[in-house]
Scaffold this motif. Structure first.
Motif, short mmCIF file in Angstrom:
data_model
loop_
_atom_site.label_atom_id
_atom_site.label_comp_id
_atom_site.label_asym_id
_atom_site.label_seq_id
_atom_site.Cartn_x
_atom_site.Cartn_y
_atom_site.Cartn_z
N ARG A 255 46.12 -10.34 14.26
CA ARG A 255 46.77 -9.03 14.25
C ARG A 255 45.78 -7.90 13.98
NH1 ARG A 255 51.47 -6.84 15.67
NH2 ARG A 255 51.71 -5.68 13.74
N LYS A 256 44.57 -8.25 13.57
CA LYS A 256 43.59 -7.28 13.08
C LYS A 256 44.19 -6.46 11.93
CE LYS A 256 40.36 -6.69 16.90
NZ LYS A 256 39.67 -5.75 17.80
N ARG A 257 44.83 -7.17 11.04
CA ARG A 257 45.45 -6.53 9.88
C ARG A 257 44.54 -6.65 8.68
NH1 ARG A 257 51.21 -8.63 8.67
NH2 ARG A 257 51.61 -7.42 10.56
N ALA A 258 44.31 -5.56 7.99
CA ALA A 258 43.48 -5.57 6.79
C ALA A 258 44.14 -6.44 5.72
CB ALA A 258 43.28 -4.15 6.27
N PRO A 259 43.42 -7.39 5.13
CA PRO A 259 44.03 -8.28 4.14
C PRO A 259 44.50 -7.56 2.89
CG PRO A 259 41.67 -8.62 4.23
CD PRO A 259 42.01 -7.74 5.39
N GLY A 260 43.88 -6.40 2.56
CA GLY A 260 44.28 -5.66 1.37
C GLY A 260 45.22 -4.51 1.66
N LEU A 261 45.85 -4.52 2.84
CA LEU A 261 46.65 -3.38 3.27
C LEU A 261 47.84 -3.11 2.36
CD1 LEU A 261 46.90 -1.24 5.50
CD2 LEU A 261 48.33 -2.85 6.77
N ASN A 262 48.45 -4.15 1.83
CA ASN A 262 49.69 -3.99 1.07
C ASN A 262 49.52 -4.17 -0.43
OD1 ASN A 262 51.31 -3.55 3.44
ND2 ASN A 262 51.13 -5.74 3.87
N ARG A 263 48.35 -3.82 -0.93
CA ARG A 263 48.11 -3.92 -2.36
C ARG A 263 47.35 -2.69 -2.84
NH1 ARG A 263 43.79 -7.76 -4.70
NH2 ARG A 263 43.53 -5.93 -5.99
N ASP A 264 47.40 -2.47 -4.15
CA ASP A 264 46.65 -1.38 -4.77
C ASP A 264 45.34 -1.91 -5.31
OD1 ASP A 264 48.76 0.42 -4.31
OD2 ASP A 264 49.77 -0.18 -6.16
N PHE A 265 44.42 -0.98 -5.62
CA PHE A 265 43.13 -1.33 -6.18
C PHE A 265 42.90 -0.57 -7.48
CE2 PHE A 265 42.84 -1.83 -1.57
CZ PHE A 265 42.50 -3.17 -1.49
N ALA A 266 42.25 -1.22 -8.42
CA ALA A 266 42.05 -0.62 -9.74
C ALA A 266 41.31 0.70 -9.67
CB ALA A 266 41.30 -1.61 -10.64
N VAL A 267 40.37 0.82 -8.75
CA VAL A 267 39.56 2.05 -8.66
C VAL A 267 40.43 3.28 -8.42
CG1 VAL A 267 39.12 1.84 -6.17
CG2 VAL A 267 37.46 3.02 -7.65
N GLU A 268 41.63 3.09 -7.87
CA GLU A 268 42.54 4.21 -7.65
C GLU A 268 43.04 4.81 -8.97
OE1 GLU A 268 45.35 3.70 -4.17
OE2 GLU A 268 44.77 1.60 -4.47
#
Length: 410
Positions: free
Chosen positions: A215-228
């Motif tokens: 799908r060429k879908r980013a694996p981290g698309l549906n999660r947040d990251f601590a740096v935010e």
């Protein structure tokens, strides 16, 4: 983080070169492999690309320093020397994750406690108030690694490890980590443009990772990251990630090849169905009950057959002889004309019992288990691999039921 800074991405042992290649594709510079990870340089934009798009990295760390630390006081003095007030403030929650290797200390919790005390004291002395600890959902996650007497301290840009994609709603015993599954697919040169089959799909991890690639879908698309949520970088990181996520969604593609999974265990199959649904890949991945030793007809187009068969001798009855019998039957069933085969095996008996000469071998680790990834060219055509002599199936061996061997927690 306007200029490039030094970062470190961790990975499963044996996948470091695969991660290095991936990081290069994502724009990282000055890439250098290390045991268990890869060092690289990146701007904030490039670092966020890695967080969002890396399929193989476990963590993306911002190293703060490495110090010689003797005893409890050494730990504290090393940690308190870092200007934590530049990274946290009294309104920021934090947690310390500690790991040990050949250390004089026997408990990682003790090391984490000394680092925590140093952080709290340093910030209280600098600004007059202290931040709170939140071990469940911290704004800033500090990673401490003590190897012998060297204490390395870093900030984790991601927070939760990157293998936690968010789709594993129904696990099975000891599944492959998502990042390791993605590494296997990269080693097999899978680009999502050919059919794929996993005849022992378990909870569906290999299939789902293949679906994300297709799908060429980013694996981290549906999660947040601590740096935010970091005090200094959070606002800018959120803005950049909003743009990166929007671009990722726009550039997804439809899957035009079959992705098929089979498992003879109804509970594993149910877990795979639920996980595939959670990954929003139900239209792309087809699942059915099936025995890998009696594989149903596969598409004549050929493609990639990739799987992670059971390793251990505690599966059902029959012991190690039973495992060899099972591997022999797999070798008879899986060699389908036009299909190349890739197998991650943690049992040294697999290769001879499978009765084919691999065209590629590489050592990898599935948690604490030393494994070998074996690649076989398609059978039944030019360049196919011949069997290793005349195979003889072991006799008087009880059948075994495929299940996954245990992996370390994490």
């Amino acid at each position: 983080m306007a200029e490039r800074i030094a970062l470190y991405a961790t990975a499963a042992r044996g996948t470091e070169d695969l991660l290095a290649d991936e990081l290069k594709e994502l724009g990282a510079r000055r890439i250098r492999q290390d045991r268990g990870g890869v060092r690289f340089m990146a701007t904030l934009d490039e670092a966020l690309m890695v967080c969002l798009w890396s399929r193989i990295a476990m963590r993306v760390l911002y190293p703060l320093g490495a110090f010689e630390a003797h005893g409890a006081e050494g730990l504290y003095e090393a940690a308190v020397s870092i200007p934590w007030e530049e990274h946290l403030n009294p309104d920021t929650t934090f947690a310390v994750d500690a790991t040990l290797k050949d250390s004089e200390h026997s408990h990682s919790g003790f090391v984490a406690l000394k680092v925590k005390d140093a952080i709290v004291d340093r910030i209280r002395n600098a600004v007059g108030a202290r931040p709170d600890v939140n071990t469940r959902d911290p704004d800033v996650r500090v990673v401490a690694h003590l190897a012998r007497e060297t204490l390395s301290l870093s900030l984790d840009l991601c927070g939760e490890p990157l293998h936690r994609r968010g789709y594993r709603v129904r696990p099975t015993p000891a599944p492959l980590k998502e990042t390791l599954a993605a590494a296997l697919l990269r080693a097999a040169s899978y680009t999502g443009e050919e059919a794929l089959v996993d005849p022992m799909c378990g909870s569906g991890t290999l299939l789902i990772e293949a679906g994300l690639i297709a799908r060429k879908r980013a694996p981290g698309l549906n999660r947040d990251f601590a740096v935010e949520r970091w005090p200094e970088l959070g606002t800018r990181a959120r803005e950049l990630l909003a743009d990166l996520r929007a671009d990722a969604r726009r550039n997804e593609r439809k899957v035009t090849v079959p992705l098929l999974g089979f498992d003879k265990d109804p509970e594993a199959l149910d877990a795979a169905i639920r996980n595939v649904r959670a990954a929003k890949l139900s239209e792309e991945i087809q699942l059915a009950e099936g025995d890998a030793t009696k594989l149903p007809p596969l598409p004549a187009t050929g493609g990639l057959l990739i799987t992670n068969p059971p390793y251990g001798d505690r599966l059902g009855s029959g012991g190690q002889k039973g495992m060899k019998s099972f591997y022999y039957k797999l070798g008879e069933s899986l060699r389908v004309p036009g299909w190349r085969i890739w197998v991650l095996s943690g049992n040294p008996a697999f290769e001879s019992a499978f009765h084919a000469r691999p065209s590629m071998k590489r050592d990898m680790w599935n948690g604490p288990i030393a494994c070998t990834l074996l690649g076989y060219r398609p059978s039944g055509g030019p360049g196919s691999e011949a069997p290793l002599g005349a195979p003889h199936e072991p006799v008087d061996v009880a059948p075994v039921r495929p299940q996954h061997e245990e992996e370390e927690n994490g």
